[in-house]
Each structure stands twice: as C-alpha cells, then as structure tokens.
Design an enzyme around this catalytic site. Structure first.
Site, PDB file in Angstrom:
ATOM      1  N   ASP A 188      11.683  -2.637   7.013  1.00  0.00           N
ATOM      2  CA  ASP A 188      12.181  -3.298   8.060  1.00  0.00           C
ATOM      3  C   ASP A 188      13.581  -2.739   8.324  1.00  0.00           C
ATOM      4  OD1 ASP A 188      10.303  -5.179   7.272  1.00  0.00           O
ATOM      5  OD2 ASP A 188      11.564  -6.920   7.146  1.00  0.00           O
TER       6      ASP A 188
ATOM      7  N   LYS B 263      10.869  -7.859  14.670  1.00  0.00           N
ATOM      8  CA  LYS B 263      11.471  -8.830  13.906  1.00  0.00           C
ATOM      9  C   LYS B 263      12.595  -9.346  14.519  1.00  0.00           C
ATOM     10  CE  LYS B 263      13.606  -9.030   9.379  1.00  0.00           C
ATOM     11  NZ  LYS B 263      13.707  -8.459   7.764  1.00  0.00           N
TER      12      LYS B 263
ATOM     13  N   LYS C 245       7.793 -11.247  13.333  1.00  0.00           N
ATOM     14  CA  LYS C 245       8.378 -11.697  12.125  1.00  0.00           C
ATOM     15  C   LYS C 245       9.557 -12.488  12.559  1.00  0.00           C
ATOM     16  CE  LYS C 245      10.383 -10.626   7.709  1.00  0.00           C
ATOM     17  NZ  LYS C 245      10.748  -9.468   6.606  1.00  0.00           N
TER      18      LYS C 245
END
Lengths: 235, 235
Positions: A97, A161, A190
C-alpha cells in the site's frame, strides 16, 4: 424480504487487519497475526519493519502479508519509496500500500505521480504482488481524486485506496463511490480510515469497496457473527 | 536589571524552518526557502522528495538543507530508512532528522534501535552531515526517553530531538530538560512540535535546547524584532 446478512467468513475475507501505530510492539503484531489466522482475514497490514515477523508467522496460510511504502505522508524521494517497497517484497510482503505524493498531484505534476506509482506497481507485478495506491482523499478535491484514480489505473496498480488513517479524515461512502465510478469494475477499491463497525463496512461495500482496511476487524467480524446467528444462519 | 532580549538574528539562527505536511506544494517550499534566506534560519526542514528543490534554492547560502528519514512513524525497515537518508544526502541534504523505531525501544530491543541510528549517523558523518535522532517523546516514559538518548549518543548522533509534530504531543520544557541532562553539554538538543511563539522558543532554550523546529519561524523572529526594538536595541 429482509436480505440475508453477509456471512461472517465473507466479511473477514474483505478485511486487511491493520496495525500501523508508531509505537506498535512486536507482541501486538504477533497478536494481530494470530487473529488474522483465526478469522482468515484478507491480509495483515503493518509498517515495513514488521514484514519479516509477519511473513514468518503467516507462512503457508491464507492471509496476505501487506506492507506500506512512503507511509503516511507519501513525500519521500520516489527512489526511496520504491526501495522500501522492494525491501518489503524481498522480506515476504505480497501486497504494498503506497502513498502518492499529494503535493505533486495538487501541483499538476501528473508525470511525477504516475512515475512514482508505475515504479512500485512494476516491482509488485514482477514479484506477483498487489499494489494499492493510497490517495489520502481527505486532502483532495473531487477532481484531484478522479485524476489520481486514472493515474493509478494507467500505471498498472491493482487497487486505489482512500486513506492512511493518519490524515485529517478517513473513508466516506461518497469517496468510495467516486473512486469506484472512476476506475470502473476491474480494479479493487480499498476503504480505510474510520471503518470501526459492521455497518461502516457494509456502507463501504455498498458504495463499491472490495477491501476494507481496519484495526477493528475482530470486533467487526464478531458483530457479523451475532447478526448472522440472529438472522437464523448457521454460526 | 531586566535581561537584554535575545537578538532577532540569534533567534533565527536557532530555527529549523519546517514544512512537512503531506500536501505541501512546491510553491510553498519555494516560499519557505525565500524566508530562510531572508531571515538566515539555521536550516530548511522538508520531506525528502523536496530535498533536490531546496538544495538548488539554498545553494551557496547559510541555511542548511535538512531532510527527514523514516518520518513520522519510524517503523520502516532499517535498510529502507538508511537508503532514504543516503538518497537525501546525495541530493544535497546536510542534516538528517531520523525517527527511531519506537516499538523496538519499548520492547527493549536496544541493539536494533542502536543499529538503526548507527547506520544513519555513519552515512551522515561520511557526508559531513549532522544526524538528529527523533525520539517522539510523547509516546515514551521518562526511562525510555533516557535510554533512547544514551543509544543516540553512543551511536554517534549529533542531536536528540523531541518530536515529529505528527505524534500525540510536541516538545515540553520538562522533556527538553530531561534530554539535556541525559546527553550532557556536548550534544545538540532540538525541541520541535508545538513551538509557535517567541516565548515558547525561549522556554525551550532555557531548558537546554540548541535548535528549534518550527513552522512559525517567521512569526517568532518578527516577535523577537518587536521585543528587541521595544527594549532599545538596534533593529
């Protein structure tokens, strides 16, 4: 007809079980991994210093090892961010991430933002790993969120995300919907930051999220079990 | 006899003029550098992605180029933190403010904390640069603060520094005093986080700080000018 509530196991499979506090202890990371094994969460998400520990504890099991890169400010030299991702992959991470450089996005330096993402998405692809791109939506205008989504998609990322959990705000259903509409059905979305209950999670899923980052994963799955049992489903 | 107030130029020479927000724009970093040149601050302190820009704008002038490493969580793989420091030095930084791995300190893994600092202090020394070690004091007990100070001193760091400005609290006079008492007179002590006025700065200096990290440097020096002029000193 009331809709059948989501099965608890399906809820768990959506959750990246997350502990990113600066003062997280090795013993807390070990507990996080035990919980991830017990509930079969999608992944365990930690700062990169803990990737070797998590990779050892999760070896041969279903939860993925997820690390962050350039976290949470996104403003490190692109080469250093890439190196952090490479080292985390070498230590056993299979999901990264990464945080974009928000200042560059805002300044219209799209080529720099794209190159940053492309580098990390590339080393992820070579390693058979997923790259998620954290936009830190609370700092962005809707136009900037859309532009960042398209840069992430075109650079080969697997997910966009919403948030780091360290910014001025977390995921909102409206932002998740905007991200989903922008990237289309093929990419992951996400939702992370402030997802603390089953209802929060269900709202995010309804808005288009396919993964949830949360530190409250155990509580959320226990809520799902209670609700599922109350609706007459097998526990 | 009232003590003569500190000369404004002496106040400026204490200040690391700082902008570390995730969404800091290149234009804001340029303004930061112009202000640092105008007031002759000790340094300009930025995230590593902006080191090339700051190094170009400050070339040949007195303010130092200060970058951060492992900022603000300190929980990246040690090799990645070291690489970030090396890349920032190569791009023109001459001061590196690194964050320790707080979780390792709390777990008593002193050898890991020491190795992390020693690595970065070493590359700094080779480059003729200063290494400052951020403890994030708001997360630590007094015993942990003392232990971290001694680890930093023994690992060859030039400064200990209280806070990132992103933790649950900033510098306090009590913490600065504790750091100063622990490291002795030879090392630098940098107070950072929440220093917003001349009085804040003077309190920190009285407690033993030799450098101040602040985003309010311009306001602080203007306060010093006003006070100095009111006391009859030349402007």
């Amino acid at each position: 007809m009331t809709p059948q509530p989501l099965q608890p196991a399906a809820v768990a499979r959506l959750i990246d079980h997350t502990l990113l506090r600066a003062d997280a202890l090795p013993a807390e990371i070990e507990k996080l991994c035990r919980e991830a094994l017990h509930y079969s969460f999608a992944a365990v998400c930690v700062n990169s210093v803990y990737v070797p520990l998590v990779a050892r504890l999760l070896r041969g099991s279903s939860p993925a090892v997820c690390s962050v890169a350039g976290f949470p400010l996104g403003a490190m030299l692109a080469e250093a961010k890439l190196r952090e991702a490479e080292l985390a992959l070498a230590a056993g991470a299979c999901e990264i991430d990464m945080v974009i450089h928000v200042g560059a996005l805002k300044a219209g330096e799209d080529a720099a933002v794209a190159a940053d993402i492309r580098g990390i998405a590339g080393v992820c692809r070579s390693a058979g790993a997923l790259c998620k791109v954290i936009l830190e939506t609370a700092l962005l205008t809707d136009e900037e969120k859309r532009r960042a989504c398209l840069l992430a998609r075109d650079a080969g990322a697997a997910f966009v995300k919403t948030s780091t959990g360290f910014g001025p705000g977390g995921a909102t259903p409206a932002d998740v919907r905007l991200l989903r509409e922008t990237v289309g059905p093929a990419m992951g979305v996400k939702a992370s930051g402030g997802v603390r209950s089953l209802d929060d999670l269900l709202q995010m899923v309804a808005a288009g999220a396919t993964r949830i980052g949360a530190s409250a994963g155990v509580k959320i799955v226990e809520e799902a079990r209670t609700r599922y049992a109350a609706a007459g489903g097998p526990r």
